[in-house]
Design an enzyme around this catalytic site. Structure first.
Site, PDB file in Angstrom:
ATOM      1  N   ASP A   1      10.956  -2.572  -6.133  1.00 40.81           N
ATOM      2  CA  ASP A   1      10.452  -4.057  -5.730  1.00 40.81           C
ATOM      3  C   ASP A   1      11.223  -5.125  -6.482  1.00 40.81           C
ATOM      4  O   ASP A   1      12.338  -5.512  -6.202  1.00 40.81           O
ATOM      5  CB  ASP A   1       9.044  -3.888  -5.469  1.00 40.81           C
ATOM      6  CG  ASP A   1       8.431  -5.231  -4.897  1.00 40.81           C
ATOM      7  OD1 ASP A   1       9.010  -6.187  -4.871  1.00 40.81           O
ATOM      8  OD2 ASP A   1       7.336  -4.924  -4.245  1.00 40.81           O
TER       9      ASP A   1
ATOM     10  N   ASP B   1       0.741   4.449  -2.599  1.00 35.13           N
ATOM     11  CA  ASP B   1      -0.563   4.408  -2.427  1.00 35.13           C
ATOM     12  C   ASP B   1      -1.030   2.779  -2.069  1.00 35.13           C
ATOM     13  O   ASP B   1      -0.183   2.016  -2.243  1.00 35.13           O
ATOM     14  CB  ASP B   1      -1.223   4.516  -3.612  1.00 35.13           C
ATOM     15  CG  ASP B   1      -1.245   3.760  -4.882  1.00 35.13           C
ATOM     16  OD1 ASP B   1      -0.064   3.278  -5.140  1.00 35.13           O
ATOM     17  OD2 ASP B   1      -2.338   2.943  -5.398  1.00 35.13           O
TER      18      ASP B   1
END
Ligand code: IMP
Ligand code: MG
Length: 173
Positions: free
Chosen positions: A102, A158
């Site tokens: 990211d 998650d």
């Protein structure tokens, strides 16, 4: 199958085809040289287990766990190693395997740490790349899927430790 609160983004067959493609690139590049695979816990566990089953090189497998300060989905510039590998990497061909990149902070930090130990080569393989979200310049060597900026779960990823076991990749609705 759609689940409550989740929108299916990538199904099992598409995921499997991208894993196969990554593995064939890696098989081509490493020929039959031994690879030390360093998985980043926890998110990479499912991708890693699929990927290594497609590799032709002899492999050794170890794991790190990183912690980053700051909240939410992306890390701040402050990353620390919570669990280190036990394998030696000096003179080895090391391949870091991660679920998603990211901002780039986590992998940049890990690369610097491992480079300090003198591997012969060091490369990175990520299944998902939020390319447009980079905060620091970081280019993974192998990318499964370039994704847009939305929060994804499943296939190891998650949200509050949930959904890692899902075989498909979903976005949170
Ligand atoms: P980076 O240091 O900002 O590149 O962050 C990478 C880490 O952020 C990944 O290893 C994930 O743990 C987490 N992350 C980033 N985007 C997502 C997402 O969409 N879903 C789940 N975890 C994410
Ligand atoms: Mg991760």
């Amino acid at each position: 199958m759609d689940r409550a609160g989740l929108e299916l983004v990538y199904g099992r067959e598409f995921i499997a085809s991208r894993v196969k493609r990554l593995a064939s690139e890696i098989n081509h590049d490493y020929r039959d040289r031994e690879i030390v695979i360093v998985g980043v816990l926890k998110g990479s566990f499912m991708f890693l287990s699929d990927l290594v089953r497609e590799l032709q090189s002899p492999v050794k497998i170890d794991f790190v766990q990183l912690a980053s300060y700051g909240s939410g989905s992306t890390s701040s510039g402050l990353v620390e190693m919570r669990k280190d590998i036990t394998l030696a990497v000096q003179g080895k061909d090391v391949l870091i395997v991660e679920d998603i990149v990211d901002s780039g902070h986590s992998l940049e930090f890990l690369c610097q740490r491992l480079l300090g130990r003198g591997p012969r080569t060091l490369k990175t393989c990520v299944f998902l790349d939020k390319k447009a979200c980079r905060v620091i310049p970081f280019e993974p060597n192998y990318v499964g899927i370039v994704v847009e900026d939305r929060f994804l779960v499943g296939y190891g990823l998650d949200h509050d430790e949930k959904y890692r076991n899902l075989a498909e990749i979903y976005s949170l609705r």
